[in-house]
Write an enzyme that holds these catalytic residues in place. Structure first.
Site, PDB file in Angstrom:
ATOM      1  N   TYR A 124      49.048  58.221  61.985  1.00  0.00           N
ATOM      2  CA  TYR A 124      48.621  58.167  60.575  1.00  0.00           C
ATOM      3  C   TYR A 124      47.854  59.502  60.397  1.00  0.00           C
ATOM      4  CZ  TYR A 124      45.825  55.949  56.872  1.00  0.00           C
ATOM      5  OH  TYR A 124      45.145  55.591  55.600  1.00  0.00           O
TER       6      TYR A 124
ATOM      7  N   LYS B 131      48.598  61.959  57.198  1.00  0.00           N
ATOM      8  CA  LYS B 131      47.523  62.347  56.165  1.00  0.00           C
ATOM      9  C   LYS B 131      47.052  63.768  56.135  1.00  0.00           C
ATOM     10  CE  LYS B 131      47.401  58.288  54.586  1.00  0.00           C
ATOM     11  NZ  LYS B 131      47.710  57.998  52.914  1.00  0.00           N
TER      12      LYS B 131
HETATM   13  P1  NDP Z   1      47.681  47.971  51.124  1.00  0.00           P
HETATM   14  O1  NDP Z   1      48.344  47.726  52.488  1.00  0.00           O
HETATM   15  O2  NDP Z   1      46.838  47.074  50.710  1.00  0.00           O
HETATM   16  O3  NDP Z   1      48.712  48.252  49.916  1.00  0.00           O
HETATM   17  C1  NDP Z   1      49.724  49.207  50.184  1.00  0.00           C
HETATM   18  C2  NDP Z   1      50.655  49.182  49.166  1.00  0.00           C
HETATM   19  O4  NDP Z   1      51.889  50.133  49.327  1.00  0.00           O
HETATM   20  C3  NDP Z   1      51.430  47.613  49.292  1.00  0.00           C
HETATM   21  O5  NDP Z   1      51.759  47.109  48.041  1.00  0.00           O
HETATM   22  C4  NDP Z   1      52.675  47.907  50.244  1.00  0.00           C
HETATM   23  O6  NDP Z   1      53.673  47.228  50.014  1.00  0.00           O
HETATM   24  C5  NDP Z   1      52.944  49.304  49.353  1.00  0.00           C
HETATM   25  N1  NDP Z   1      53.871  50.096  50.419  1.00  0.00           N
HETATM   26  C6  NDP Z   1      53.939  50.336  51.633  1.00  0.00           C
HETATM   27  N2  NDP Z   1      55.003  50.889  52.297  1.00  0.00           N
HETATM   28  C7  NDP Z   1      55.805  50.936  51.106  1.00  0.00           C
HETATM   29  C8  NDP Z   1      57.134  51.420  51.085  1.00  0.00           C
HETATM   30  N3  NDP Z   1      57.885  51.959  51.954  1.00  0.00           N
HETATM   31  N4  NDP Z   1      57.789  51.306  49.892  1.00  0.00           N
HETATM   32  C9  NDP Z   1      56.997  50.570  48.691  1.00  0.00           C
HETATM   33  N5  NDP Z   1      55.875  50.375  48.878  1.00  0.00           N
HETATM   34  C10 NDP Z   1      55.095  50.294  49.968  1.00  0.00           C
HETATM   35  O7  NDP Z   1      46.838  49.342  51.461  1.00  0.00           O
HETATM   36  P2  NDP Z   1      45.555  50.061  50.846  1.00  0.00           P
HETATM   37  O8  NDP Z   1      45.372  49.730  49.540  1.00  0.00           O
HETATM   38  O9  NDP Z   1      44.542  49.493  51.931  1.00  0.00           O
HETATM   39  O10 NDP Z   1      45.850  51.441  50.978  1.00  0.00           O
HETATM   40  C11 NDP Z   1      46.348  52.357  49.962  1.00  0.00           C
HETATM   41  C12 NDP Z   1      46.211  53.947  50.399  1.00  0.00           C
HETATM   42  O11 NDP Z   1      45.000  54.134  50.575  1.00  0.00           O
HETATM   43  C13 NDP Z   1      46.964  54.200  51.359  1.00  0.00           C
HETATM   44  O12 NDP Z   1      47.526  55.371  51.212  1.00  0.00           O
HETATM   45  C14 NDP Z   1      46.305  54.391  52.604  1.00  0.00           C
HETATM   46  O13 NDP Z   1      46.569  55.228  53.643  1.00  0.00           O
HETATM   47  C15 NDP Z   1      45.055  54.722  51.771  1.00  0.00           C
HETATM   48  N6  NDP Z   1      43.699  54.626  52.576  1.00  0.00           N
HETATM   49  C16 NDP Z   1      43.324  53.276  52.804  1.00  0.00           C
HETATM   50  C17 NDP Z   1      42.307  52.849  53.324  1.00  0.00           C
HETATM   51  C18 NDP Z   1      41.478  51.536  53.795  1.00  0.00           C
HETATM   52  O14 NDP Z   1      40.619  51.372  54.538  1.00  0.00           O
HETATM   53  N7  NDP Z   1      42.239  50.569  53.161  1.00  0.00           N
HETATM   54  C19 NDP Z   1      41.156  54.199  53.877  1.00  0.00           C
HETATM   55  C20 NDP Z   1      41.837  55.307  53.520  1.00  0.00           C
HETATM   56  C21 NDP Z   1      43.072  55.653  52.898  1.00  0.00           C
HETATM   57  P3  NDP Z   1      54.112  45.829  50.969  1.00  0.00           P
HETATM   58  O15 NDP Z   1      52.689  44.980  51.322  1.00  0.00           O
HETATM   59  O16 NDP Z   1      55.012  45.093  50.519  1.00  0.00           O
HETATM   60  O17 NDP Z   1      54.299  46.848  52.453  1.00  0.00           O
END
Ligand code: NDP
Length: 244
Positions: free
Chosen positions: A149, A153
């Site tokens: 991860y 990033k």
């Molecule tokens: P979530 O897991 O809540 O949401 C991620 C979304 O992306 C989901 O809707 C998921 O769909 C979708 N997704 C994942 N893989 C795919 C794919 N292959 N094709 C299409 N859609 C996809 O994540 P967060 O909201 O927590 O995080 C969002 C962003 O923020 C990410 O980039 C993460 O790295 C970044 N981030 C998050 C942090 C945290 O603590 N939450 C901290 C720092 C950064 P599905 O559920 O169907 O897989």
């Protein structure tokens, strides 16, 4: 500060849950026409129930050809948020090739691909635009069990900078937000162990994790013309974590 996206068309990836979903809804509230991309149809169904103006696109962004097909008729986009990511934690010595490939496919390769599709259109129309990549503090600090991860990033931050360099002359700005732990459903789950959470929290001068809204507000700022001269930055949304 009032931000309006009236007359703008936006695309948000990973818009089914968490930060992506909240960003799609906030953009729609600010007047943008929003295309929401994710891979779980049920999430898109509930999103369009919540906000009927959103256009849903269901595709697995790890699949290059399927993404190309799904986005071929997406039309002109002014604002892009590359938010979808895959986080699978394991000790460095246990990382498998599949986990590595899956993570890089979504977190880096799909960002490049979706941005190419959108930026080609922006360039051809001469309209300019703004792209925000959702990165992480993990791009700049080593976190235990986060080898892949963190690497994705880190790669994303450098991709952001090179995109800013090459797309800037077309008035396309590219920036990232780099949050600390965010209290999305996934964030709450990952950091539910109080001992693990305390170790991280102790390194955040503001003494709290980010709320989803904190990240959404920074994304909206970077998308908007309020940040017109900001290009190629990786903006911490981390309560000061990266200062330590
Ligand atoms: P979530 O897991 O809540 O949401 C991620 C979304 O992306 C989901 O809707 C998921 O769909 C979708 N997704 C994942 N893989 C795919 C794919 N292959 N094709 C299409 N859609 C996809 O994540 P967060 O909201 O927590 O995080 C969002 C962003 O923020 C990410 O980039 C993460 O790295 C970044 N981030 C998050 C942090 C945290 O603590 N939450 C901290 C720092 C950064 P599905 O559920 O169907 O897989």
């Amino acid at each position: 500060m009032q931000i309006s996206f009236e007359g703008k068309r936006a695309l948000v990836t990973g818009a089914g849950k968490g930060i992506g979903r909240a960003t799609a809804l906030a953009l729609a509230r600010c007047g943008a026409e929003v295309t929401a991309v994710t891979r779980t149809q049920a999430d898109l169904d509930s999103l369009t129930q919540e906000c009927s103006s959103v256009t849903p696109v269901c595709v697995d962004l790890a699949d290059w050809e399927a993404t190309e097909a799904a986005l071929q008729d997406v039309g002109p986009i002014h604002l892009l948020v590359n938010n979808a990511a895959y986080a699978n934690l394991q000790p460095f010595l246990e990382v498998t090739p599949d986990q590595f490939d899956q993570s890089f496919s979504v977190n880096v390769k799909a960002v490049l691909h979706v941005s190419q599709i959108v930026a080609r259109g922006m360039k051809a129309r001469g309209s300019g635009g703004s792209i925000v990549n959702v990165s992480s503090q993990a791009s700049r600090r080593a976190l235990r069990n986060y080898a892949v991860y963190c690497a994705t990033k880190g790669a994303l931050d450098m991709l952001t900078k090179v995109m800013a360099l090459e797309l800037g002359p077309h008035q396309i700005r590219v920036n990232s937000v780099n949050p600390t732990v965010v209290m999305s459903e996934r964030g709450r789950l990952t950091w539910s162990d109080p001992e693990k959470a305390k170790v991280m929290m102790d390194r955040i001068p503001l003494g709290r994790f980010a709320e989803v809204e904190d990240v959404v507000n920074s994304i909206l700022f970077l998308l908007s013309d309020k940040s017109n001269m900001t290009n190629g930055v990786t903006l911490p949304v981390d309560g000061g974590f990266l200062t330590c």
